[in-house]
Design an enzyme around this catalytic site. Structure first.
Site, short mmCIF file in Angstrom:
data_model
loop_
_atom_site.label_atom_id
_atom_site.label_comp_id
_atom_site.label_asym_id
_atom_site.label_seq_id
_atom_site.Cartn_x
_atom_site.Cartn_y
_atom_site.Cartn_z
CE LYS A 174 14.91 42.68 -29.41
NZ LYS A 174 15.31 43.66 -30.40
CE LYS A 208 24.76 48.59 -28.01
NZ LYS A 208 25.53 48.19 -29.17
CD GLU A 242 19.02 50.55 -35.56
OE1 GLU A 242 19.93 49.72 -35.64
OE2 GLU A 242 17.83 50.26 -35.46
CG ASP A 261 13.75 46.04 -33.33
OD1 ASP A 261 13.98 44.85 -33.06
OD2 ASP A 261 14.51 46.75 -34.02
CG HIS A 266 17.90 47.62 -27.27
ND1 HIS A 266 18.14 46.43 -26.63
CD2 HIS A 266 17.78 47.30 -28.59
CE1 HIS A 266 18.16 45.46 -27.52
NE2 HIS A 266 17.94 45.95 -28.71
CE LYS A 368 15.57 48.44 -37.64
NZ LYS A 368 16.93 48.26 -37.12
C1 BG6 Z 1 18.38 44.81 -32.12
C2 BG6 Z 1 17.23 45.15 -33.04
O1 BG6 Z 1 17.92 44.37 -30.88
O2 BG6 Z 1 19.18 45.97 -31.93
C3 BG6 Z 1 17.74 45.70 -34.36
O3 BG6 Z 1 16.46 43.99 -33.26
C4 BG6 Z 1 18.66 46.87 -34.12
O4 BG6 Z 1 16.67 46.10 -35.19
C5 BG6 Z 1 19.74 46.48 -33.12
O5 BG6 Z 1 19.25 47.23 -35.36
C6 BG6 Z 1 20.57 47.69 -32.75
O6 BG6 Z 1 21.67 47.25 -32.01
P1 BG6 Z 1 23.02 48.08 -32.00
O7 BG6 Z 1 23.88 47.35 -31.02
O8 BG6 Z 1 23.53 48.08 -33.40
O9 BG6 Z 1 22.63 49.46 -31.57
#
Ligand code: BG6
Length: 658
Positions: A174, A208, A242, A261, A266, A368
């Site tokens: 991605k 995951k 986050e 992002d 996701h 974030k």
């Molecule tokens: C990534 C993003 O795809 O996923 C990041 O670019 C983000 O900004 C990350 O922090 C989060 O992934 P995870 O697995 O830590 O939830």
């Protein structure tokens, strides 16, 4: 691209080893474009190492890395051998396995637009194929910026990589496009020389275990499917908080933002898994058909609907009590435009316009620099009628909730009401929890193991098909368009906070609230709990009740007997002196009233809500009960009471029910 190793391996407690049940990956040469970059060292190589440790990597496997820059096979191996120390995810490092794996790494430098480089790569791959007897199978891994994808596909085609025996598959990282039109263009470029069945678009959330388990949970348990619709479910909330900021990735992030992002990929993947129709089988395309259909059913908003249903935010600096800046805001981050309008937070209500979900609000929020890290999906059921409790002390009923804890805590929780023991009918929310750590072996995977493994076996279930990516961009595009033409009032939330107030207002307009999940990490910030073990903290979490107060409301009054502790989840409270003067302001993540759970004494100050607040409350009776269940912890609390609050209280008094 960043990820953390939260994903448990596929082994169950009691299973000797995954290798007992699963065959190794198929033989192949893995050709990694962008092999000198972050992704390779942080995720791909640790994932290969995990597969090798678990006997899941074929003996007929070799990796050929390429990128611009002047690495050689020797220096590449040396660099990977150093990096693996920092990025492997196992408790013990197995040098023998690593030595064998790294001896299969090779490197050839070159530019992605140089056809001669591709010819040299092809020559080298052929050589390796013979040496490792990989049967002509090639797994191309595009760990590069998306602007190179089309060109690499084209050059692979021109240099004859498609020919010969064996399979040829491409894993694409991605982001797949930066908006709808670029995604359509990219799809067209990639598919001009390759078939859809050869393209494996990665979304690391699908790696995951807790995300994959959404399907297992829904379709292998008969008790939930009948309830999975608008008749029984009131609303669904997806929360990806986050705690980290942009972590030095300002250059990338400033042209991205949280919608591109996190949400468009996701979060929409999780949405599709949770809400899709039942597939006819677990075949990759049966699942991918339903996922794509679901996203195609999400309403594409008009500008008026974006204004009504979506809010965005950007973090400002964090400050201490005297307003000194502790950490910079987003606009002060490296490589970020000082006037940037990029959103670091978004919250939205979406509508799924299909028979199953019509009218059920689907809320998503992510950001974030928030006060905690945690990904949860909360399915909130319609409430039971309160009328049958008339004549009892019960005045309102909480909703039943099914909570999928995706990370960092991994588990599933059901919340319901139970009768409080005693002569009268009183209710209290209680929980039943399944924790991955309790039921499964806790060895940790990066999430990429299963991707590489599945791709080698031609299993595309965990990868996005072109139509899904397109549908996801169609949902996101109206938001991007609206934001591009509407001024943003940024920054609108402080670092370490719960996010902008507008997000709370968004859901409050529907008469609902975000369900906040407190996790162990958050509790450890409270001095009283910081040394608690998991069992202790779990019990505290279950005992917390949420409370909302309006601006101006008095929360505790000086002189009253204190019997509870408060944790500020969102908002600000003022601590007042005798004359009503403000002595200090507490906000998201702060606690107050903690002496109330240690002993029943008069409050020494009043606390008033400065803004509307979400609070968590812990009652002394619950805290004492928890200490009775965890006597070893009572003495630690006794110590904190003396050191921090100069209170002399014995462990037995702390645990006393009165
Ligand atoms: C990534 C993003 O795809 O996923 C990041 O670019 C983000 O900004 C990350 O922090 C989060 O992934 P995870 O697995 O830590 O939830």
């Amino acid at each position: 691209m960043s990820s953390t190793p939260d994903t448990p391996a596929l082994t169950r407690a009691g299973d000797a080893d995954a290798s007992d049940t699963a065959p190794p990956s198929q033989p192949c040469i893995m050709l990694v474009f962008g092999a000198s970059g972050d992704l390779t060292k942080r995720l791909l190589v640790p994932a290969l190492y995990n597969l090798a440790c678990d006997g899941l990597l074929s003996k007929h496997f070799a990796l050929l890395g390429t990128a611009t820059g002047d690495l050689t096979t020797e220096s590449f191996r040396a660099r990977m051998s150093e990096d693996i120390n920092a990025f492997h995810t196992r408790n013990e490092f197995d040098q023998e396995v690593w030595d064998d794996l790294v001896s299969r790494f090779h490197y050839l430098p070159g530019a992605f637009d140089d056809l001669d480089v591709f010819k040299a790569l092809q020559h080298k791959v052929r050589q390796l194929d013979q040496e490792y007897q990989a049967g002509g199978n090639i797994l191309f891994y595009f760990a590069t910026a998306p602007r190179f994808f089309g060109q690499i596909c084209d050059n692979l085609h021109k240099s004859g990589f498609k020919d010969g025996p064996g399979w040829k598959r491409i894993i694409v990282e991605k982001p797949f496009g930066t908006d709808l039109s670029s995604a359509l263009k990219l799809n067209a470029e990639v598919l001009s020389n390759w078939n859809e069945s050869q393209i494996y678009r990665v979304d690391h959330y699908l790696g995951k275990e807790t995300v994959q388990n959404l399907l297992a949970f829904r379709f292998s348990n008969g008790m939930f499917e009948p309830l999975w619709n608008k008749n029984y479910i009131d609303n669904i909330q997806f929360n990806v908080s986050e705690a980290v900021d942009v972590q030095g990735r300002g250059g990338y992030y400033d042209s991205s933002g949280v919608l591109r992002d996190m949400m468009q990929n996701h979060m929409f993947q999780m949405l599709a898994y949770l809400c899709m129709e039942v597939p006819v089988s677990f075949e990759p395309d049966a699942i991918r058909n339903e996922k794509a259909k679901l996203l195609q059913s999400v309403r594409n908003y008009t500008p008026e609907e974006v204004a009504r249903y979506v809010v965005r935010g950007q973090y400002g600096p964090s400050t201490d009590r005297t307003q000194n800046i502790l950490k910079p805001g987003y606009r002060q981050e490296d490589s970020v435009n000082p006037n940037s309008n990029t959103e670091t937070y978004a919250a939205a209500r979406f509508h799924i316009d299909n028979w199953r979900w019509e009218g059920v609000p689907i809320y998503l929020r992510s950001g974030k620099a928030l006060w905690k890290r945690g990904t949860e999906i909360i399915v909130e059921f319609k409430k039971a009628p309160e009328v049958i409790f008339r004549g009892t002390p019960v005045t309102s009923l909480g909703a039943n909730r099914l909570i999928f804890h995706i990370q960092p805590y991994q588990g599933i929780e059901v919340q319901f009401q139970a009768k409080v023991p005693g002569p009268r009918m009183r209710l209290q929310p209680v929980h039943m929890r399944f924790g991955y750590g309790d039921a499964f072996k806790a060895s940790r995977y990066t999430g990429y193991e299963v991707m590489i493994y599945a791709c080698s076996h031609g299993d595309a279930t965990l990868f996005s098909r072109g139509d899904l990516v397109e549908a996801a961009w169609r949902i996101a595009q109206p938001l991007l368009d609206y934001w591009a033409t509407t001024p943003a009032d940024f920054p609108n939330y402080a670092r370490n906070s719960w996010g902008p107030k507008a997000a709370a207002d968004l859901i409050a307009r529907d008469g609902r609230r975000w369900h906040e999940v407190v996790n162990e990490e958050v509790l450890r910030k409270v001095p009283l709990f910081k040394d608690g073990d998991m069992v202790f903290l779990e019990q505290v979490i279950m005992a917390l009740r949420s409370k909302q107060v309006d601006a101006g409301e008095m929360i505790i009054r000086k002189g009253d007997i204190g019997r509870e502790l408060y944790l500020v989840a969102r908002g600000e409270v003022e601590v007042l002196d005798d004359d009503g003067h403000v002595m200090g302001v507490l906000r998201d993540g702060d606690i107050f009233g903690e002496i109330g759970v240690l002993m029943c004494v008069q409050r020494t100050a009043s606390v008033r809500a400065k803004s509307g607040c979400d609070l968590f409350v812990l009652d002394k009776t619950d805290f004492s009960r928890i200490l009775r269940d965890n006597p070893h912890f009572a003495s630690a609390v006794e110590r904190v009471a003396v050191e921090r609050y100069s209170l002399s209280v014995s462990a037995s008094a702390l645990a006393s029910p009165t």
